[in-house]
Design an enzyme around this catalytic site. Sequence first.
Site, PDB file in Angstrom:
ATOM      1  N   LEU A  31       0.823  -1.207   0.000  1.00 41.06           N
ATOM      2  CA  LEU A  31       0.000   0.000   0.000  1.00 41.06           C
ATOM      3  C   LEU A  31       0.862   1.263   0.000  1.00 41.06           C
ATOM      4  CD1 LEU A  31      -2.547  -1.056   2.793  1.00 41.06           C
ATOM      5  CD2 LEU A  31      -3.032  -0.874   0.327  1.00 41.06           C
ATOM      6  N   SER A  32       0.282   2.349  -0.431  1.00 40.50           N
ATOM      7  CA  SER A  32       0.934   3.652  -0.294  1.00 40.50           C
ATOM      8  C   SER A  32       1.191   3.901   1.200  1.00 40.50           C
ATOM      9  CB  SER A  32       0.015   4.737  -0.866  1.00 40.50           C
ATOM     10  OG  SER A  32       0.619   5.997  -0.712  1.00 40.50           O
ATOM     11  N   GLY A  33       2.403   4.292   1.528  1.00 39.94           N
ATOM     12  CA  GLY A  33       2.733   4.549   2.927  1.00 39.94           C
ATOM     13  C   GLY A  33       3.181   3.314   3.696  1.00 39.94           C
ATOM     14  N   SER A  37       9.300   3.017  -0.542  1.00 38.99           N
ATOM     15  CA  SER A  37      10.350   3.976  -0.936  1.00 38.99           C
ATOM     16  C   SER A  37      11.403   4.114   0.152  1.00 38.99           C
ATOM     17  CB  SER A  37       9.747   5.351  -1.242  1.00 38.99           C
ATOM     18  OG  SER A  37       8.861   5.270  -2.324  1.00 38.99           O
ATOM     19  N   SER A 104       1.792  -1.717  -7.294  1.00 37.95           N
ATOM     20  CA  SER A 104       1.431  -2.899  -8.099  1.00 37.95           C
ATOM     21  C   SER A 104       0.313  -3.712  -7.442  1.00 37.95           C
ATOM     22  CB  SER A 104       2.674  -3.757  -8.396  1.00 37.95           C
ATOM     23  OG  SER A 104       3.473  -4.025  -7.259  1.00 37.95           O
TER      24      SER A 104
END
Length: 198
Positions: A31-33, A37, A104
């Site tokens: 998930l985002s967060g 990264s 993804s």
Amino acid sequence: VKLFAVEHRVGLEARTRLNGHPGLVLWLTGLSGSGKSTISLELEARLVAAGRHAYLLDGDNVRHGLNADLGFSPEDRTENIRRVGEVAALMADAGLIVIAAFISPYRADRSSARAAVARLNGPSFHEVHVSAPIDVCEARDPKGLYQKARSGQLPEFTGISAPYEPPEAPELTLDTASLGVDAAVETTLAYLDRHLRS
Ligand code: ADP
């Protein structure tokens, strides 16, 4: 149209000798967060510092160039992953440790990326589930995206208004709600080390 393929005279063995390790794709999904990264940037730096040829392909960056023409509809997400899967495969074939950090969200798209790497007959593919519950990701909200998604400014946001299909059999899972950044990075480096030595 009949397509022909040329055959390289330089193979996996020669490239492995040249680089000191085989190329591979480490595919981070989540998930985002969730921490893709953050973990990837640290991994890339640590690997390069250790003399490995590593390169981070990051979802946000790729959307500024190669995939600048794509949005977040299901079709565009699939095309986004199709392209970066092919690029990651080529870079790994060239001998790099490719850290691919992409939400993804679709299982089938991640399978296609794995297949793109397998088609090359050399580099390996390792799926890493960067896993944290949605409420943890939302509380972190490092880019303020969840807030925008909740207020309707960002449609088709993964986990809120678009699906996320978690991996069923990832090679590695990093539970970032309980592991700190350092521990997540160490776990991944240890996994890679085991793989690069075998
Ligand atoms: P993503 O790339 O998956 O969207 P980011 O790496 O941009 O996620 O953001 C993750 C946020 O969570 C950062 O603010 C990071 O500092 C924080 N965080 C807390 N614990 C962890 C962990 N174990 N691994 C990675 N990030 C973590």
